[in-house]
Design a protein around this motif. Structure first.
Motif, short mmCIF file in Angstrom:
data_model
loop_
_atom_site.label_atom_id
_atom_site.label_comp_id
_atom_site.label_asym_id
_atom_site.label_seq_id
_atom_site.Cartn_x
_atom_site.Cartn_y
_atom_site.Cartn_z
N GLY A 120 10.20 -41.19 18.40
CA GLY A 120 8.88 -41.82 18.58
C GLY A 120 7.76 -40.90 18.14
N SER A 121 8.06 -40.08 17.11
CA SER A 121 7.12 -39.02 16.69
C SER A 121 5.71 -39.54 16.42
N SER A 122 5.60 -40.79 15.97
CA SER A 122 4.26 -41.29 15.64
C SER A 122 3.38 -41.38 16.89
N ASN A 123 3.99 -41.26 18.05
CA ASN A 123 3.22 -41.36 19.30
C ASN A 123 2.67 -40.02 19.80
N ILE A 124 3.14 -38.92 19.19
CA ILE A 124 2.78 -37.60 19.74
C ILE A 124 1.26 -37.42 19.78
N ASP A 125 0.63 -37.65 18.63
CA ASP A 125 -0.79 -37.34 18.53
C ASP A 125 -1.67 -38.30 19.32
N VAL A 126 -1.09 -39.43 19.76
CA VAL A 126 -1.91 -40.38 20.52
C VAL A 126 -1.52 -40.37 22.01
N ASN A 127 -0.72 -39.35 22.38
CA ASN A 127 -0.42 -39.11 23.81
C ASN A 127 0.28 -40.30 24.47
N VAL A 128 1.23 -40.86 23.75
CA VAL A 128 2.06 -41.95 24.30
C VAL A 128 3.50 -41.42 24.41
N ALA A 129 4.28 -42.02 25.31
CA ALA A 129 5.62 -41.48 25.62
C ALA A 129 6.49 -41.28 24.39
N VAL A 130 7.13 -40.13 24.32
CA VAL A 130 8.15 -39.83 23.31
C VAL A 130 9.43 -39.40 24.05
N GLY A 131 10.47 -39.09 23.30
CA GLY A 131 11.72 -38.74 23.98
C GLY A 131 12.63 -37.91 23.09
N SER A 132 13.82 -37.62 23.60
CA SER A 132 14.90 -36.98 22.84
C SER A 132 16.16 -37.79 23.12
N ILE A 133 17.04 -37.90 22.12
CA ILE A 133 18.28 -38.67 22.30
C ILE A 133 19.45 -37.80 21.88
N PHE A 134 20.57 -37.87 22.64
CA PHE A 134 21.75 -37.11 22.23
C PHE A 134 23.04 -37.87 22.50
N SER A 135 24.05 -37.51 21.72
CA SER A 135 25.38 -38.12 21.82
C SER A 135 26.40 -36.99 21.71
N ILE A 136 27.45 -37.08 22.52
CA ILE A 136 28.51 -36.05 22.47
C ILE A 136 29.83 -36.72 22.08
N LEU A 137 30.47 -36.15 21.07
CA LEU A 137 31.77 -36.64 20.58
C LEU A 137 32.78 -35.51 20.72
N ARG A 138 34.07 -35.87 20.58
CA ARG A 138 35.10 -34.83 20.57
C ARG A 138 35.30 -34.33 19.14
N ALA A 139 35.47 -33.03 19.00
CA ALA A 139 35.76 -32.47 17.67
C ALA A 139 37.23 -32.73 17.35
N PRO A 140 37.52 -33.28 16.14
CA PRO A 140 38.93 -33.52 15.80
C PRO A 140 39.75 -32.24 15.80
N LEU A 141 39.15 -31.13 15.38
CA LEU A 141 39.88 -29.84 15.36
C LEU A 141 39.12 -28.81 16.21
N PRO A 142 39.35 -28.85 17.54
CA PRO A 142 38.62 -27.93 18.41
C PRO A 142 38.84 -26.48 17.99
N GLY A 143 37.81 -25.68 18.18
CA GLY A 143 37.95 -24.24 17.88
C GLY A 143 37.65 -23.88 16.44
N THR A 144 37.40 -24.89 15.60
CA THR A 144 37.05 -24.60 14.20
C THR A 144 35.70 -25.24 13.88
N ASP A 145 35.10 -24.82 12.78
CA ASP A 145 33.83 -25.42 12.36
C ASP A 145 34.06 -26.86 11.93
N ALA A 146 33.30 -27.78 12.50
CA ALA A 146 33.44 -29.20 12.16
C ALA A 146 33.00 -29.46 10.73
N GLN A 147 33.64 -30.42 10.11
CA GLN A 147 33.28 -30.86 8.76
C GLN A 147 32.37 -32.10 8.88
#
Ligand SMILES: O=P(O)(O)OC[C@H]1O[C@](O)(COP(=O)(O)O)[C@@H](O)[C@@H]1O
Ligand SMILES: [Mg+2]
Ligand SMILES: [Mg+2]
Length: 357
Positions: A120-147
């Motif tokens: 909701g970045s367009s709301n920052i300068d006009v002082n209206v509610a913004v937020g953050s969103i996140f999602s957690i998934l399982r890594a197919p190969l734990p312990g290695t850098d994900a592709q």
């Protein structure tokens, strides 16, 4: 008023962990790091112009959108809060084209993090509610850098999803796959407290949210739905509807969780290169999981959004969610032929408010 008996976010997570006897605590550590990031962003948002965080930068993100100062700061805060902990195998953010590299030499874990640091970045300068969103998934190969392709998992695979809303109060709304809980931030104690256990979206509603400036680009099922709402008591719905548009997905989601309603950012004909406005991986999927876990329905307009197999990290898609009955109706309108057209619907009549070209 402070209540010593209130459950903290940490206590809630520990209680949830009892459902998973083999849990190592890494998941809870990751959620607490994310909560820490949200606290820091909340502080930056609250200070506004005093903190020098308003305005835009010269840079653009991968979507070709001008980045706001706070977009970049929030992205950095998420990264700093999570990348050293050893719980992650990779992360993707709205603000970065490719997955963000984890520090060389640091531990790699079993989770993937996908996030929209500042929604909701367009709301920052006009002082209206913004937020953050996140999602957690399982890594197919734990312990290695994900592709990059490791992140292309349908929303049904999410382990957890959440958002923070930076409004008159800051709240964290979270699902770990066992319903939805809302926590309110106490800025003096620096702690999230459980204030909204077991959030449920009311099944029936008389409120809808859509950006009506796109009306001329909508497909017929969406026009039909909106026209019927606007026709109110004198139309086929036989009821008056209310309309809202905050231009912040998080704020719209929060309203719908609190009092019901339906949100539409449908696929439209505005730009053939963009089949929808919102991003599947870090906007639609996490919000979709929260909505479904709260008893609502999350859809592309035609089918459950959580079942869509992603093809690209920053893929856009049509998104309709909220009270079950309304979303099911919109899906039905996409399946069935429009009722025989008695001429142009009122909203699109040449002499109407939203004149059709
Ligand atoms: O400009 P519009 O059409 O009102 O779009 C608003 C939509 O764009 C978004 O702001 C996109 O999010 P970002 O601010 O993270 O780019 C949504 O939160 C919101 O629903
Ligand atoms: Mg967003
Ligand atoms: Mg954003």
């Amino acid at each position: 008023m402070f209540d010593i008996e209130r459950t903290t976010l940490t206590e809630y997570l520990i209680a949830q962990r009892r459902r998973h006897p083999g849990a190592t605590g890494e998941f809870n550590a990751l959620i607490l790091q994310l909560a820490q990031a949200c606290k820091a962003i909340s502080r930056a948002v609250a200070h506004g112009a005093l903190g020098g965080v308003l305005g835009s930068l010269d840079s653009e993100n991968v979507q070709g959108e001008t980045q706001k100062t706070l977009d970049v700061l929030a992205d950095r805060i998420f990264l700093r809060a999570t990348h050293w902990g050893g719980e992650l195998a990779g992360m993707v953010s709205e603000e970065n084209d490719a997955p963000i590299a984890l520090p060389p030499g640091g531990a790699r874990g079993k989770y993937l993090l996908v996030f929209d640091p500042l929604d909701g970045s367009s709301n920052i300068d006009v002082n209206v509610a913004v937020g953050s969103i996140f999602s957690i998934l399982r890594a197919p190969l734990p312990g290695t850098d994900a592709q990059p392709e490791d992140f292309l998992q349908p929303g049904t695979e999410q382990v957890a999803a959440g958002y923070a809303i930076y409004g008159p109060s800051t709240m964290l709304v979270l699902t770990v796959g066992n319903g939805v809980a809302g926590f309110t931030f106490d800025p003096i104690l620096g702690e999230f407290f459980l204030t909204h256990p077991e959030l449920r979206i009311p099944e029936r509603t008389r409120e809808f949210a859509i950006n009506a400036s796109n009306a001329r680009f909508w497909e017929p099922p969406v026009r039909r739905y909106v026209d019927e709402c606007l026709a109110g008591r004198s139309g086929p719905r036989d009821a008056d509807f209310n309309m809202r548009w905050i231009a912040s997905l998080v704020a719209e989601t929060h309203r719908i969780l609190m009092r019901g309603g339906v949100f539409l950012y449908p696929r439209d004909r505005k730009d053939p290169a963009k089949p929808g406005r919102l991003r599947l991986l870090y906007e639609c999927n996490p919000i979709g999981m929260i909505v479904e876990q709260a008893g609502g329905r999350a859809s592309t307009g035609e089918r459950p959004v959580l079942e869509v197999q992603p093809e690209r990290l920053h893929q856009r898609i049509g998104f309709v969610f909220g009270s079950r009955e309304e979303v099911a109706r919109i899906e039905r309108y996409h399946r069935e032929p429009a009722p025989s057209d008695p001429g142009e619907p009122p909203l699109f009549h040449t002499r109407s408010l939203f004149r059709q070209n």
